[in-house]
Design a protein around this motif. Structure first.
Motif, PDB file in Angstrom:
ATOM      1  N   ILE A  64     -14.502 -21.165  14.654  1.00 25.81           N
ATOM      2  CA  ILE A  64     -14.295 -21.735  13.330  1.00 25.81           C
ATOM      3  C   ILE A  64     -15.494 -21.424  12.427  1.00 25.81           C
ATOM      4  O   ILE A  64     -15.338 -21.138  11.225  1.00 25.81           O
ATOM      5  CB  ILE A  64     -14.083 -23.260  13.427  1.00 25.81           C
ATOM      6  CG1 ILE A  64     -12.741 -23.564  14.100  1.00 25.81           C
ATOM      7  CG2 ILE A  64     -14.133 -23.904  12.043  1.00 25.81           C
ATOM      8  CD1 ILE A  64     -11.530 -23.104  13.325  1.00 25.81           C
ATOM      9  N   SER A  67     -15.260 -17.721  11.456  1.00 27.52           N
ATOM     10  CA  SER A  67     -14.106 -17.525  10.579  1.00 27.52           C
ATOM     11  C   SER A  67     -14.372 -18.083   9.186  1.00 27.52           C
ATOM     12  O   SER A  67     -13.991 -17.473   8.179  1.00 27.52           O
ATOM     13  CB  SER A  67     -12.864 -18.196  11.181  1.00 27.52           C
ATOM     14  OG  SER A  67     -12.484 -17.583  12.389  1.00 27.52           O
ATOM     15  N   SER A  68     -15.026 -19.238   9.118  1.00 24.80           N
ATOM     16  CA  SER A  68     -15.316 -19.835   7.806  1.00 24.80           C
ATOM     17  C   SER A  68     -16.335 -19.010   7.036  1.00 24.80           C
ATOM     18  O   SER A  68     -16.253 -18.899   5.804  1.00 24.80           O
ATOM     19  CB  SER A  68     -15.801 -21.276   7.981  1.00 24.80           C
ATOM     20  OG  SER A  68     -16.971 -21.329   8.789  1.00 24.80           O
ATOM     21  N   THR A 131      -7.078 -17.776  10.876  1.00 25.72           N
ATOM     22  CA  THR A 131      -8.021 -18.804  10.444  1.00 25.72           C
ATOM     23  C   THR A 131      -8.782 -18.351   9.208  1.00 25.72           C
ATOM     24  O   THR A 131      -8.986 -19.139   8.273  1.00 25.72           O
ATOM     25  CB  THR A 131      -9.009 -19.134  11.579  1.00 25.72           C
ATOM     26  OG1 THR A 131      -8.282 -19.497  12.741  1.00 25.72           O
ATOM     27  CG2 THR A 131      -9.925 -20.281  11.181  1.00 25.72           C
ATOM     28  N   PHE A 134      -6.399 -18.609   6.258  1.00 32.26           N
ATOM     29  CA  PHE A 134      -6.162 -20.010   5.903  1.00 32.26           C
ATOM     30  C   PHE A 134      -7.345 -20.589   5.141  1.00 32.26           C
ATOM     31  O   PHE A 134      -7.175 -21.203   4.079  1.00 32.26           O
ATOM     32  CB  PHE A 134      -5.910 -20.810   7.184  1.00 32.26           C
ATOM     33  CG  PHE A 134      -5.486 -22.234   6.958  1.00 32.26           C
ATOM     34  CD1 PHE A 134      -4.148 -22.577   6.942  1.00 32.26           C
ATOM     35  CD2 PHE A 134      -6.422 -23.240   6.765  1.00 32.26           C
ATOM     36  CE1 PHE A 134      -3.756 -23.891   6.740  1.00 32.26           C
ATOM     37  CE2 PHE A 134      -6.040 -24.544   6.564  1.00 32.26           C
ATOM     38  CZ  PHE A 134      -4.701 -24.882   6.544  1.00 32.26           C
ATOM     39  N   GLN A 176      -7.924 -26.492  11.052  1.00 31.42           N
ATOM     40  CA  GLN A 176      -8.074 -25.316  11.910  1.00 31.42           C
ATOM     41  C   GLN A 176      -8.678 -25.672  13.268  1.00 31.42           C
ATOM     42  O   GLN A 176      -8.358 -25.042  14.276  1.00 31.42           O
ATOM     43  CB  GLN A 176      -8.936 -24.268  11.203  1.00 31.42           C
ATOM     44  CG  GLN A 176      -8.248 -23.603  10.035  1.00 31.42           C
ATOM     45  CD  GLN A 176      -6.929 -22.966  10.452  1.00 31.42           C
ATOM     46  OE1 GLN A 176      -6.874 -22.129  11.335  1.00 31.42           O
ATOM     47  NE2 GLN A 176      -5.847 -23.384   9.799  1.00 31.42           N
TER      48      GLN A 176
END
Length: 254
Positions: A64, A67-68, A131, A134, A176
């Motif tokens: 995460i 991905s962020s 992810t 999104f 997520q």
């Protein structure tokens, strides 16, 4: 939607003879908890649960984060080829997982990762295209004026990401996290391919061990499935507000 879950609960409370009774009994005439007792005495659910947590918690957390970071770059930073790179990333979502299954297996075999948690963890550390997509959609709803004001105040790009973007995107990130944990928690194919030793089995493989070539202990399987379902229900119960908010707000561009 609730009927399969209710049937699973009903089957877990039935005696072996009542499971295949005709006509089917939705509410068992004789309720027994023998299946639940056998699940804990004949299968090491705790070991499977521990192995599952070892795999999914660090994988989801690191995945995460990466991905962020990528989503923030695609949403708010201007650099050459940004849109083309994002299109290429989204294009990877069109490839079915079965297409890359054999090459991945060969690669992990050559690396000596078979029968370890590495094939199930390390690829996830680099994030996931879905992810990134999104979170990018959510980051795009955050006004650019906030970014410009933060730059004037002297914040670096990572400072903007950490102090502004992440707090504002908390609902999307929590969403997520939940989806990532559920995907890893319920993953059966990955552990089935890469794990061979019983001491490395995840919860899903432990439950599958009740199935044989000729007979299957459906009462035990359903009892184990009910127990395995409890953590996911608890997680959703405590995070349902952020989950719903993250889903709703992601599709709205400000």
């Amino acid at each position: 939607m609730a009927v399969p879950f209710l049937w699973m609960l009903s089957t877990s409370l039935k005696t072996p003879g009542a499971i295949f009774a005709m006509p089917p009994e939705f509410i068992p005439r004789e309720i027994t908890f023998e299946n639940y007792i056998r699940v804990f005495t004949e299968a090491d659910l705790l070991l499977g649960f521990r192995n599952t947590m070892i795999i999914i918690i660090p994988t989801t957390a690191i995945g995460i984060f990466t991905s962020s970071l990528a989503a923030f770059a695609f949403a708010k930073l201007n650099f050459p080829g940004r849109d083309k790179l994002f299109f290429a990333l989204i294009a990877t979502m069109m490839l079915p997982g079965i297409v890359t299954l054999v090459p991945q297996f060969i690669l992990f075999r050559e690396l000596g990762w078979l029968d370890t948690f590495k094939p199930l963890m390390i690829p996830g550390f680099f994030g996931a295209a879905m992810t990134v997509f999104f979170l990018r959609q959510f980051f795009m709803t955050i006004p650019n004026d906030l970014i410009d004001a933060a730059k004037i105040d002297g914040l670096s790009f990572f400072g903007i990401f950490r102090k502004i973007m992440v707090p504002l995107a908390k609902p999307a990130i929590v969403t997520q996290v939940i989806l990532g944990l559920l995907a890893g928690y319920n993953d059966f194919m990955g552990p089935l391919i890469y794990l061979n030793s019983p001491e490395n089995f995840t919860l899903q493989l432990v439950l599958a061990s009740f199935r044989g070539y000729y007979t299957s202990e459906w009462g035990l399987i359903m009892a184990g499935s009910v127990i395995a379902l409890i953590p996911t229900l608890v997680a959703f119960f405590f995070a349902q507000k952020q989950f719903i908010e993250g889903i709703v707000m992601t599709g709205v561009k400000g």
